[in-house]
Scaffold this motif. Structure first.
Motif, short mmCIF file in Angstrom:
data_model
loop_
_atom_site.label_atom_id
_atom_site.label_comp_id
_atom_site.label_asym_id
_atom_site.label_seq_id
_atom_site.Cartn_x
_atom_site.Cartn_y
_atom_site.Cartn_z
N PHE A 1 -1.71 9.49 2.56
CA PHE A 1 -1.99 9.10 3.94
C PHE A 1 -3.06 8.02 3.99
N ASP A 2 -2.85 7.05 4.88
CA ASP A 2 -3.86 6.02 5.14
C ASP A 2 -4.44 6.17 6.54
N HIS B 1 0.84 -1.20 0.00
CA HIS B 1 0.00 0.00 0.00
C HIS B 1 0.87 1.25 0.00
N THR B 2 1.96 1.20 0.75
CA THR B 2 2.90 2.32 0.77
C THR B 2 3.39 2.64 -0.63
N PHE B 3 3.76 1.61 -1.37
CA PHE B 3 4.26 1.85 -2.73
C PHE B 3 3.14 2.19 -3.70
N ASN C 1 2.25 8.34 4.89
CA ASN C 1 2.00 7.89 6.27
C ASN C 1 0.99 6.75 6.28
N THR C 2 1.50 5.54 6.48
CA THR C 2 0.64 4.38 6.69
C THR C 2 0.79 3.86 8.12
N GLY C 3 1.34 4.71 9.00
CA GLY C 3 1.58 4.31 10.39
C GLY C 3 0.43 4.70 11.29
N SER D 1 -5.55 -6.30 3.54
CA SER D 1 -5.72 -7.33 2.52
C SER D 1 -6.41 -8.54 3.14
N ARG D 2 -7.09 -9.31 2.31
CA ARG D 2 -7.78 -10.51 2.82
C ARG D 2 -6.80 -11.42 3.55
N GLU D 3 -5.62 -11.58 2.95
CA GLU D 3 -4.64 -12.49 3.53
C GLU D 3 -4.16 -11.99 4.89
#
Length: 318
Positions: free
Chosen positions: A257-258, A105-107, A231-233, A290-292
C-alpha cells in the motif's frame, strides 16, 4: 490583478520549480493549511491552489471572489464539487502526469512482495546466509509474475499502463467491471470473477461514494488464490479493518500500500499495526512523486491557471 492562494506548497517537493503565471497577479504561498484555516485564507482569493487542503461548502461560501480552484492532483475528493458548481467556481485537476511513476511503483511493490525481497534482505542482515552454510537458503516464498493473473480495478490512464507492463511480464490481465453489476463492457471481466481468479489485485480507481470500501470483508472472502493486494490509488478504497483481518486469516498473501484512509495514519490505525509484517509494505503516498512527475504536475498546474484566465479552461471537473 488576480490574487492566487496556494494552500499547501509543501505537498510538492522543495526542488520542484513553480514558475510564475504569465499575467498580473499576487501569489500568496502557505506551506500547509489546516482545515480550520482554509476559510480565512481563501476569503479574498480569486484563484486557489490546493493539493490536499479541503475546500468544503462552508469555506467556499465565504470566498465571494473565488473564480477557480486549481487542484494540484488528479483526485478531486478534497473539493465540494456541488458547492463549487453552485457558486460558478471552475475546478480543474492534473491529468496524465503520473503515467510512469505510479505504474512503476505498483510493480516495485508487486515484485518486492512476490519475490520476498525485504524478508530476504533482512535475513541476510541477520546472518542467516552464514548459518545456512551453502550458496542459498529458502526461508521465504518466491513466485514469478510471469504466468500469473493480474486483476486491475480502474481502467483509466494508470490502469491501462499497469496492464501493458503486466503483459510484458507475461501476466494474464483481467480488467474488472463495476462491482455489483452483471453487465460488463467489452474487454472487462465481472468484478467477482476477478476477485476469484487473480493472483495479484491492484487498485487504480478514484475514491467516491461508489468506490469507497470497494475491497472489504465480502471481497476478501472471494479471493480463492490468496492474492497480493496492491493499492496506489486512495486509502478509502479498502476497508482497513477487513484488510488486517484478511492478513490474519489468510484470504490474501500480502499487501503493498502507498495510501491510507486518513494521511498520515494514526499510530494505532490498522495500517500502522500491520506495517511491520514481513508480507506488508507501506510507503508514504509517494508513488506519484518521481522528480519528473512532480515537475510535470507543477508545469501543468500553472498552465491550467493561465488557460482559465485566458478564457479557455482545461481539465475542468464536474
Amino acid at each position: 490583478m488576480l490574487k492566487i492562494v496556494f494552500l499547501d506548497r509543501d505537498t510538492l517537493s522543495p526542488e520542484t520549480v513553480l514558475r510564475a503565471p504569465a499575467f498580473p497577479h499576487e501569489l500568496i504561498v502557505h506551506d500547509r493549511t489546516a482545515p480550520d484555516e482554509v476559510a480565512e485564507r481563501i476569503a479574498d482569493a480569486d484563484i486557489v491552489i490546493s493539493n490536499k487542503a479541503p475546500l468544503r461548502r462552508e469555506s467556499l461560501g465565504r470566498a465571494s471572489r473565488l473564480k477557480m480552484i486549481a487542484v494540484a492532483a488528479t483526485g478531486t475528493d478534497i473539493v465540494d464539487l456541488a458547492a463549487a458548481c453552485e457558486q460558478g467556481i471552475t475546478v480543474s485537476n492534473i491529468r496524465n502526469y503520473a503515467k510512469h511513476t505510479v505504474p512503476e511503483h505498483t510493480f516495485a511493490l508487486m515484485l518486492a512482495l512476490r519475490r520476498s525481497i525485504l524478508p530476504y534482505r533482512q535475513s541476510v542482515l541477520d546472518g542467516r546466509w552464514q548459518q545456512a552454510a551453502q550458496f542459498c537458503f529458502f526461508d521465504h516464498p518466491i513466485a514469478d509474475l510471469g504466468g500469473s493473473t493480474l486483476g486491475i480495478i480502474g481502467n483509466g490512464t494508470l490502469g491501462k499502463a499497469v496492464g501493458r507492463i503486466a503483459e510484458a511480464f507475461g501476466m494474464t490481465v483481467l480488467v474488472a467491471g463495476r462491482r455489483g453489476s452483471n453487465e460488463v463492457k467489452p474487454g472487462q471481466t465481472p468484478f467477482d470473477e476477478v476477485m476469484r481468479r487473480a493472483d495479484v489485485i491492484t487498485l487504480h480507481c478514484p475514491l467516491n461514494a461508489e468506490t469507497r470500501g470497494i475491497i472489504g470483508t465480502r471481497e476478501f472472502a472471494l479471493m480463492e488464490r490468496k492474492p497480493i493486494l496492491i493499492n496506489t490509488g486512495r486509502g478509502g478504497l479498502v476497508d482497513e479493518e477487513a484488510l488486517e483481518q484478511a492478513l490474519d486469516d489468510g484470504p490474501i498473501a500480502a499487501a503493498g500500500f502507498d495510501v491510507t484512509d486518513g494521511e498520515p495514519p494514526a499510530a494505532d490505525s490498522p495500517m500502522m499495526r500491520i506495517a511491520a509484517r514481513p508480507n506488508v509494505i507501506l510507503t508514504p503516498h509517494v508513488a506519484w512523486a518521481s522528480r519528473e512527475a512532480i515537475q510535470a504536475l507543477a508545469d501543468q498546474l500553472i498552465e491550467n491557471i493561465e488557460l482559465f484566465v485566458a478564457g479557455t479552461p482545461r481539465n475542468v471537473v464536474g
